[in-house]
Design an enzyme around this catalytic site. Structure first.
Site, mmCIF file in Angstrom:
data_model
loop_
_atom_site.group_PDB
_atom_site.id
_atom_site.type_symbol
_atom_site.label_atom_id
_atom_site.label_comp_id
_atom_site.label_asym_id
_atom_site.label_seq_id
_atom_site.Cartn_x
_atom_site.Cartn_y
_atom_site.Cartn_z
ATOM 1 N N ILE A 37 0.852 -1.189 0.000
ATOM 2 C CA ILE A 37 0.000 0.000 0.000
ATOM 3 C C ILE A 37 0.891 1.244 0.000
ATOM 4 C CG2 ILE A 37 -1.681 1.317 1.352
ATOM 5 C CD1 ILE A 37 -2.823 -1.411 2.256
ATOM 6 N N ASP A 38 0.711 2.071 -1.033
ATOM 7 C CA ASP A 38 1.506 3.300 -1.143
ATOM 8 C C ASP A 38 0.601 4.515 -0.916
ATOM 9 O OD1 ASP A 38 0.073 3.705 -3.509
ATOM 10 O OD2 ASP A 38 1.723 3.018 -4.788
ATOM 11 N N SER A 39 1.157 5.695 -1.098
ATOM 12 C CA SER A 39 0.397 6.912 -0.805
ATOM 13 C C SER A 39 -0.825 7.073 -1.712
ATOM 14 C CB SER A 39 1.297 8.144 -0.891
ATOM 15 O OG SER A 39 1.903 8.208 -2.161
#
Length: 80
Positions: A37-39
């Site tokens: 999960i990234d920004s």
């Protein structure tokens, strides 16, 4: 809403909306390292949580949240 219901909804949107492999989703999975999960995903999560659980995530409250278990704890503290 019970803890089990929260976990089911979170699991569902991780698989359906973020396309995370089901076998990677465990309580102790690290949101960034294990689930990837990234920004940009986090922006989606904010919208999904608001739609499914009825509250807005405050980034400062998420500062110490690193695992899926902690994320569910956070949601439970808001809806419970």
């Amino acid at each position: 809403m019970t803890r089990k219901e929260i976990e089911e909804k979170v699991r569902e949107f991780l698989i359906d909306d973020l396309e995370i492999d089901e076998e990677k989703i465990t309580d102790e999975a690290l949101l960034k390292d294990d689930l990837g999960i990234d920004s940009l995903d986090f922006v989606d999560i904010v919208v999904i949580v608001e739609r499914k659980f009825g509250f807005k995530i405050k980034p400062e409250e998420m500062a110490g949240v690193t695992t899926l278990h902690q994320f569910c704890d956070y949601i439970e503290s808001k809806v419970g």
